[in-house]
Design an enzyme around this catalytic site. Structure first.
Site, PDB file in Angstrom:
ATOM      1  N   CYS A 265       0.796  -1.233   0.000  1.00  0.00           N
ATOM      2  CA  CYS A 265       0.000   0.000   0.000  1.00  0.00           C
ATOM      3  C   CYS A 265       0.824   1.276   0.000  1.00  0.00           C
ATOM      4  O   CYS A 265       0.780   2.037  -0.968  1.00  0.00           O
ATOM      5  CB  CYS A 265      -0.969  -0.020   1.178  1.00  0.00           C
ATOM      6  SG  CYS A 265      -2.119  -1.388   1.099  1.00  0.00           S
TER       7      CYS A 265
HETATM    8  C1  UDX Z   1      -1.199   0.112   5.614  1.00  0.00           C
HETATM    9  C2  UDX Z   1      -2.158   1.007   6.404  1.00  0.00           C
HETATM   10  O1  UDX Z   1      -1.818   0.922   7.771  1.00  0.00           O
HETATM   11  C3  UDX Z   1      -3.597   0.549   6.194  1.00  0.00           C
HETATM   12  O2  UDX Z   1      -4.505   1.423   6.840  1.00  0.00           O
HETATM   13  C4  UDX Z   1      -3.910   0.574   4.701  1.00  0.00           C
HETATM   14  O3  UDX Z   1      -5.199   0.176   4.424  1.00  0.00           O
HETATM   15  C5  UDX Z   1      -2.926  -0.298   3.975  1.00  0.00           C
HETATM   16  O4  UDX Z   1      -1.603   0.113   4.230  1.00  0.00           O
HETATM   17  P1  UDX Z   1      -0.044  -2.234   5.915  1.00  0.00           P
HETATM   18  O5  UDX Z   1       0.576  -1.991   4.583  1.00  0.00           O
HETATM   19  O6  UDX Z   1      -0.576  -3.557   6.234  1.00  0.00           O
HETATM   20  O7  UDX Z   1      -1.239  -1.158   6.147  1.00  0.00           O
HETATM   21  O8  UDX Z   1       1.122  -1.925   6.940  1.00  0.00           O
HETATM   22  P2  UDX Z   1       1.396  -1.041   8.225  1.00  0.00           P
HETATM   23  O9  UDX Z   1       1.170  -1.837   9.433  1.00  0.00           O
HETATM   24  O10 UDX Z   1       0.721   0.229   8.120  1.00  0.00           O
HETATM   25  O11 UDX Z   1       2.984  -0.833   8.016  1.00  0.00           O
HETATM   26  C6  UDX Z   1       3.459  -0.320   6.812  1.00  0.00           C
HETATM   27  C7  UDX Z   1       4.984  -0.264   6.819  1.00  0.00           C
HETATM   28  O12 UDX Z   1       5.439   0.806   7.624  1.00  0.00           O
HETATM   29  C8  UDX Z   1       5.680  -1.520   7.314  1.00  0.00           C
HETATM   30  O13 UDX Z   1       6.799  -1.780   6.484  1.00  0.00           O
HETATM   31  C9  UDX Z   1       6.154  -1.124   8.719  1.00  0.00           C
HETATM   32  O14 UDX Z   1       7.343  -1.804   9.076  1.00  0.00           O
HETATM   33  C10 UDX Z   1       6.446   0.362   8.519  1.00  0.00           C
HETATM   34  N1  UDX Z   1       6.325   1.184   9.733  1.00  0.00           N
HETATM   35  C11 UDX Z   1       5.122   1.269  10.373  1.00  0.00           C
HETATM   36  C12 UDX Z   1       7.441   1.925  10.165  1.00  0.00           C
HETATM   37  O15 UDX Z   1       8.533   1.864   9.602  1.00  0.00           O
HETATM   38  N2  UDX Z   1       7.289   2.740  11.260  1.00  0.00           N
HETATM   39  C13 UDX Z   1       6.097   2.848  11.931  1.00  0.00           C
HETATM   40  O16 UDX Z   1       6.042   3.603  12.910  1.00  0.00           O
HETATM   41  C14 UDX Z   1       4.975   2.075  11.475  1.00  0.00           C
END
Ligand code: UDX
Length: 431
Positions: A265
């Site tokens: 995403c």
């Molecule tokens: C995301 C959105 O959260 C969700 O609402 C949307 O519908 C789809 O995209 P997702 O892709 O499953 O969901 O992952 P998420 O848990 O949001 O993490 C995304 C990425 O960001 C991961 O690689 C995670 O490691 C990274 N991340 C997350 C960080 O590096 N720092 C943070 O503080 C949070």
């Protein structure tokens, strides 16, 4: 209500199971006969916490699957388009699958007596529902939107690994409709959930989705930029963000700096929004930087490793974590991919471990060693990079004893070196 769901990927299958759980009758439509068979056997085509249980509970009762569009449309009131919207070469959105589904849906609506509502749930750039989906459905049905059928956009905000929970406990439900009637029908579907419904028009609903994801991605790249500055100053960025995050206008969540964001995403959606803006002659500088910071961040892991180990050629490097985040087998845009590619370019011998995602990463890199435990990957290693926030990596200690040289670069703030019994040469990417 009777609902049909086009596409049984993680958005489609989770939405189908949850709508059944909310008491609706659901028909899943998928061109992939294998997925149709799995769903009708009560098995989920993708791994998501709690999804198998829901499918087992509702399959062959209020939930069935078919590849027959006509049957599904005849036997439902509302159809959700939940197909993939991958990135094109230049990062802009590829709507080919959405167009194909709209055409098939239109053809089926053309043969149906009575009103039907078409709802886009796939992530599509603003104007897609009104300027792409609606005209295609009109063309293939020979009918008129607003009079013979309704149209709406209803984005999802589901996190991988937590999608069923997120669907059933939303912090917002957004319904962007071409008219009052379409909007009312879609809003009614969510009556069973305790959450206000935001009613608006389709392009605003589309934009809400992109802004939601782009802002979360911006928070992460901001945290990584601050992290890189703190690194030079010897300041622990997590300490900084814990304090800054107490400001009610900022909020602590999604300020975890590290190796960057991945997944199906954030990278895709930010690039698609950039593509959309550029297409209208606007250069989105901030969003461009969000992507640029994220593209470079994982390579800092390799730079830090080289600073510690010198040359990397023929060195055994352990990679802990291949998934783009914990609790999923998904490696799409995982930050491990550019790291492994760079290490291979530098001539390293890689030993990788991930609790779930090795199978998927083997399709990308067949020339590295896949281990079944952290210990196996660390055994004889000259360096280790922690790339994914799997909880088990936070519990590592004696496993580091097996390393030849205990250089550990942490990209996800998993370890507290001062609390470890085993002495390691530890470095945090931003702390
Ligand atoms: C995301 C959105 O959260 C969700 O609402 C949307 O519908 C789809 O995209 P997702 O892709 O499953 O969901 O992952 P998420 O848990 O949001 O993490 C995304 C990425 O960001 C991961 O690689 C995670 O490691 C990274 N991340 C997350 C960080 O590096 N720092 C943070 O503080 C949070």
């Amino acid at each position: 209500m009777k609902v049909s769901i086009i596409g049984s990927g993680y958005v489609g299958s989770v939405s189908a199971a949850c709508f059944a759980e909310l008491g609706h009758e659901v028909i899943c439509i998928d061109v992939d006969e294998e997925k149709v068979k799995m769903i009708n056997a009560g098995r989920a085509p993708i791994w998501e916490e709690g999804l198998d249980e829901l499918l087992m509970k509702h399959s062959q009762k209020s939930l069935i699957a078919t590849s027959d569009y006509d049957y599904a449309v005849q036997n439902s009131d509302v159809s959700f388009i939940c197909v993939g919207t991958p990135s094109g070469e230049d990062g802009s959105i590829d709507l080919a699958i959405v167009k194909a589904a709209s055409a098939s849906l239109g053809a089926a609506i053309g043969k149906k007596d009575g009103y039907h509502v078409v709802v886009v749930k796939s992530t599509v750039v603003p104007e897609t529902t009104e300027k792409v989906v609606l005209p295609i459905v009109e063309e293939f049905s020979g009918k008129r939107a607003g009079r013979d059928f309704g149209v709406a956009m209803n984005p999802e905000f589901l996190r991988e690994g937590k999608a069923v929970y997120d669907f059933m406990h939303p912090d917002k439900i957004v319904v962007g409709a071409i008219d009052e009637r379409s909007g009312f029908v879609v809003a009614e579907l969510y009556r069973g959930l305790e959450c206000a419904v935001t009613r608006t028009n389709p392009r605003t609903a589309e934009m809400i989705k992109y802004v939601n994801n782009s802002f979360l991605a911006t928070k992460i790249s901001f945290a990584n930029e601050v992290g890189n500055i703190c690194k030079h100053l010897g300041i622990d960025t997590y300490e900084v963000m814990d304090a800054v995050g107490t400001d009610f206008r900022i909020e602590r969540r999604f300020l975890n700096c590290g190796a960057g964001f991945g997944g199906s995403c954030f990278p895709k959606d930010v690039k698609a929004l950039i593509g959309k803006a550029k297409g209208m002659g606007y250069e989105p500088q901030l969003l461009g930087s969000v992507v640029a910071v994220n593209d470079h961040q994982p390579l800092k892991m390799v730079e830090l490793l080289q600073r510690k180990t010198g040359h990397i050629r023929n060195k055994r490097i352990a990679i802990l974590g291949l998934a783009f985040k914990n609790d999923t087998d998904d490696i799409r845009e995982s930050r491990s991919i550019p790291v492994i590619a760079e290490l291979l370019r530098l001539g390293a011998d890689i030993a990788a471990y991930d609790p779930m995602a090795a199978g998927n990463m083997k399709k990308v890199f067949s020339n590295i060693t896949y281990c079944t435990t952290s210990s196996e990957a660390l055994s004889g290693a000259d360096g280790c990079l922690i790339m994914t926030e799997w909880e088990e990596f936070g519990k590592l200690d004696s496993e580091f004893k097996g390393m030849a040289d205990r250089v550990v670069i942490d990209g996800r703030h998993m370890l507290r070196p001062d609390q470890l019994k085993t002495k390691i040469d530890y470095e945090g990417i931003c702390w």
